[in-house]
Design a protein around this motif. Sequence first.
Motif, PDB file in Angstrom:
ATOM      1  N   TYR A 119       0.843  -0.997   0.060  1.00 46.52           N
ATOM      2  CA  TYR A 119      -0.075   0.008  -0.151  1.00 46.52           C
ATOM      3  C   TYR A 119       1.002   0.977   0.116  1.00 46.52           C
ATOM      4  O   TYR A 119       1.474   1.563   1.251  1.00 46.52           O
ATOM      5  CB  TYR A 119      -0.792   0.276   1.324  1.00 46.52           C
ATOM      6  N   PRO A 120       1.060   1.960  -0.934  1.00 45.42           N
ATOM      7  CA  PRO A 120       1.801   3.387  -1.132  1.00 45.42           C
ATOM      8  C   PRO A 120       1.046   4.321  -0.229  1.00 45.42           C
ATOM      9  O   PRO A 120      -0.187   4.130   0.269  1.00 45.42           O
ATOM     10  CB  PRO A 120       1.836   3.776  -2.648  1.00 45.42           C
ATOM     11  N   PRO A 121       1.826   5.346   0.080  1.00 46.45           N
ATOM     12  CA  PRO A 121       1.267   6.376   0.928  1.00 46.45           C
ATOM     13  C   PRO A 121      -0.324   7.045   0.478  1.00 46.45           C
ATOM     14  O   PRO A 121      -0.462   7.245  -0.701  1.00 46.45           O
ATOM     15  CB  PRO A 121       2.188   7.597   1.019  1.00 46.45           C
ATOM     16  N   GLY A 122      -1.158   6.793   1.486  1.00 44.44           N
ATOM     17  CA  GLY A 122      -2.600   7.393   0.842  1.00 44.44           C
ATOM     18  C   GLY A 122      -3.313   6.143   0.416  1.00 44.44           C
ATOM     19  O   GLY A 122      -4.677   6.703   0.189  1.00 44.44           O
ATOM     20  N   ALA A 123      -2.917   5.085  -0.112  1.00 46.81           N
ATOM     21  CA  ALA A 123      -3.612   3.994  -0.716  1.00 46.81           C
ATOM     22  C   ALA A 123      -4.479   3.415   0.125  1.00 46.81           C
ATOM     23  O   ALA A 123      -4.196   3.208   1.491  1.00 46.81           O
ATOM     24  CB  ALA A 123      -2.838   3.049  -1.477  1.00 46.81           C
ATOM     25  N   ASP A 124      -5.671   2.837  -0.248  1.00 50.22           N
ATOM     26  CA  ASP A 124      -6.580   2.006   0.803  1.00 50.22           C
ATOM     27  C   ASP A 124      -7.107   0.868  -0.099  1.00 50.22           C
ATOM     28  O   ASP A 124      -6.882   0.998  -1.520  1.00 50.22           O
ATOM     29  CB  ASP A 124      -7.323   2.917   1.381  1.00 50.22           C
ATOM     30  N   THR A 125      -8.152   0.149   0.409  1.00 49.46           N
ATOM     31  CA  THR A 125      -8.789  -0.857  -0.400  1.00 49.46           C
ATOM     32  C   THR A 125     -10.067  -0.162  -0.920  1.00 49.46           C
ATOM     33  O   THR A 125     -10.940  -1.284  -1.374  1.00 49.46           O
ATOM     34  CB  THR A 125      -9.170  -2.064   0.527  1.00 49.46           C
ATOM     35  N   GLY A 138      -2.529 -11.454   9.220  1.00 47.12           N
ATOM     36  CA  GLY A 138      -1.319 -10.902   8.292  1.00 47.12           C
ATOM     37  C   GLY A 138      -0.386 -10.156   9.348  1.00 47.12           C
ATOM     38  O   GLY A 138      -0.708  -9.994  10.564  1.00 47.12           O
ATOM     39  N   VAL A 139       0.950 -10.075   8.994  1.00 45.87           N
ATOM     40  CA  VAL A 139       1.619  -9.055   9.722  1.00 45.87           C
ATOM     41  C   VAL A 139       2.452  -8.279   8.654  1.00 45.87           C
ATOM     42  O   VAL A 139       2.778  -8.317   7.594  1.00 45.87           O
ATOM     43  CB  VAL A 139       3.143 -10.346   9.796  1.00 45.87           C
ATOM     44  N   VAL A 140       2.725  -7.198   9.343  1.00 47.70           N
ATOM     45  CA  VAL A 140       3.068  -5.798   8.729  1.00 47.70           C
ATOM     46  C   VAL A 140       4.555  -5.997   8.897  1.00 47.70           C
ATOM     47  O   VAL A 140       5.294  -6.129   9.751  1.00 47.70           O
ATOM     48  CB  VAL A 140       2.616  -4.449   9.486  1.00 47.70           C
ATOM     49  N   ILE A 141       5.271  -6.067   7.334  1.00 52.16           N
ATOM     50  CA  ILE A 141       6.635  -6.016   7.245  1.00 52.16           C
ATOM     51  C   ILE A 141       7.435  -4.723   7.184  1.00 52.16           C
ATOM     52  O   ILE A 141       8.433  -4.629   7.683  1.00 52.16           O
ATOM     53  CB  ILE A 141       6.854  -6.891   6.214  1.00 52.16           C
ATOM     54  N   ALA A 142       6.678  -3.665   6.625  1.00 47.79           N
ATOM     55  CA  ALA A 142       7.211  -2.358   6.567  1.00 47.79           C
ATOM     56  C   ALA A 142       6.335  -1.315   6.580  1.00 47.79           C
ATOM     57  O   ALA A 142       5.026  -1.581   6.188  1.00 47.79           O
ATOM     58  CB  ALA A 142       8.134  -2.397   5.236  1.00 47.79           C
ATOM     59  N   GLY A 143       6.600  -0.311   6.958  1.00 51.82           N
ATOM     60  CA  GLY A 143       5.565   0.938   6.963  1.00 51.82           C
ATOM     61  C   GLY A 143       4.562   0.588   8.050  1.00 51.82           C
ATOM     62  O   GLY A 143       4.515  -0.139   9.155  1.00 51.82           O
ATOM     63  N   ILE A 144       3.454   1.529   7.817  1.00 49.15           N
ATOM     64  CA  ILE A 144       2.250   1.429   8.911  1.00 49.15           C
ATOM     65  C   ILE A 144       0.888   1.475   8.202  1.00 49.15           C
ATOM     66  O   ILE A 144       0.869   2.023   7.123  1.00 49.15           O
ATOM     67  CB  ILE A 144       2.513   2.543   9.991  1.00 49.15           C
ATOM     68  N   VAL A 145      -0.144   0.828   8.846  1.00 46.64           N
ATOM     69  CA  VAL A 145      -1.287   0.814   8.213  1.00 46.64           C
ATOM     70  C   VAL A 145      -2.328   0.884   9.116  1.00 46.64           C
ATOM     71  O   VAL A 145      -2.250   0.425  10.267  1.00 46.64           O
ATOM     72  CB  VAL A 145      -1.430  -0.522   7.421  1.00 46.64           C
ATOM     73  N   GLU A 146      -3.590   1.640   8.773  1.00 48.10           N
ATOM     74  CA  GLU A 146      -4.675   1.652   9.767  1.00 48.10           C
ATOM     75  C   GLU A 146      -5.720   0.367   8.974  1.00 48.10           C
ATOM     76  O   GLU A 146      -6.040   0.595   7.942  1.00 48.10           O
ATOM     77  CB  GLU A 146      -5.520   2.988   9.439  1.00 48.10           C
ATOM     78  N   VAL A 147      -5.935  -0.341  10.029  1.00 45.41           N
ATOM     79  CA  VAL A 147      -6.881  -1.465   9.934  1.00 45.41           C
ATOM     80  C   VAL A 147      -8.045  -1.365  10.526  1.00 45.41           C
ATOM     81  O   VAL A 147      -8.059  -0.995  11.758  1.00 45.41           O
ATOM     82  CB  VAL A 147      -6.204  -3.025  10.242  1.00 45.41           C
ATOM     83  N   ASP A 179       5.804   3.367   1.827  1.00 43.17           N
ATOM     84  CA  ASP A 179       5.167   2.137   1.613  1.00 43.17           C
ATOM     85  C   ASP A 179       4.747   1.326   2.651  1.00 43.17           C
ATOM     86  O   ASP A 179       5.553   1.100   3.441  1.00 43.17           O
ATOM     87  CB  ASP A 179       5.679   1.167   0.400  1.00 43.17           C
ATOM     88  N   CYS A 180       3.560   0.676   2.872  1.00 40.94           N
ATOM     89  CA  CYS A 180       3.343  -0.396   3.673  1.00 40.94           C
ATOM     90  C   CYS A 180       3.362  -1.818   3.074  1.00 40.94           C
ATOM     91  O   CYS A 180       2.693  -1.918   2.033  1.00 40.94           O
ATOM     92  CB  CYS A 180       2.010   0.054   4.480  1.00 40.94           C
ATOM     93  N   VAL A 181       3.959  -2.537   3.518  1.00 37.40           N
ATOM     94  CA  VAL A 181       3.998  -3.997   3.199  1.00 37.40           C
ATOM     95  C   VAL A 181       3.433  -5.027   4.230  1.00 37.40           C
ATOM     96  O   VAL A 181       4.077  -5.087   5.550  1.00 37.40           O
ATOM     97  CB  VAL A 181       5.727  -4.328   2.783  1.00 37.40           C
ATOM     98  N   ILE A 182       2.432  -5.822   3.621  1.00 35.33           N
ATOM     99  CA  ILE A 182       2.049  -6.943   4.585  1.00 35.33           C
ATOM    100  C   ILE A 182       1.957  -8.407   4.046  1.00 35.33           C
ATOM    101  O   ILE A 182       1.914  -8.324   2.673  1.00 35.33           O
ATOM    102  CB  ILE A 182       0.607  -6.361   4.787  1.00 35.33           C
ATOM    103  N   VAL A 183       2.229  -9.155   4.730  1.00 38.96           N
ATOM    104  CA  VAL A 183       2.192 -10.598   4.269  1.00 38.96           C
ATOM    105  C   VAL A 183       1.069 -11.115   4.961  1.00 38.96           C
ATOM    106  O   VAL A 183       1.021 -11.140   5.960  1.00 38.96           O
ATOM    107  CB  VAL A 183       3.545 -11.403   4.549  1.00 38.96           C
TER     108      VAL A 183
END
Length: 191
Positions: A119-125, A138-147, A179-183
């Motif tokens: 998810y690049p900055p500002g991107a969402d579903t 899931g596990v956040v690998i890099a960056g931050i995400v609001e879930v 960027d936020c990276v999630i697996v």
Amino acid sequence: MTLDIGTRLRAVREARGLSQRELASRAGLTNGTISMIEQNKTSPSVASLKSLLDALPMPLSDFFADVEERSAPKYFYAPDEFTELSPQEAGFGDGAARVSLRQLGNASSHTIQMLHEVYPPGADTGPEMLRHAGEEAGVVIAGIVEVTVADQVRVLNPGDGYLFDSNLPHRFRNIGAGDCVIVSACTPPTF
């Protein structure tokens, strides 16, 4: 893998014997919207496409399934062999167009669906909350995400994880500067 969303949606709709009007009614959209999507004149968000496929019914993983036949089982995948399920390569529009949801293998052949999400900055579903059968983690690998899951909202950092019933309404949004990276995984593969 790049996919012509409009042509694929039309083929799936027609294979199920539905008119554009019937699909629009089931999905809560207008007949004109279905027509525009099938002509590739407009692109749905991830959440909107999920709503359309739920109306068929068909999991997102099946919609993007790699139909290539293999003579031997495949156990290992290079990065370019993942299947892109998201707007980035599929040609969807606006903010969601930057999200990358890369699936490992053909989820319709397994009981688990693995994704590498970026998810690049500002991107969402998308503005609509997602819902589908199963559980996801899931596990956040890099960056931050609001879930957001149901009525709970949490900001996750690298190393943080999530696990929830996917029937609950949920949404992912990168509120960070990078960027936020999630697996992640979903079982059964219903996304």
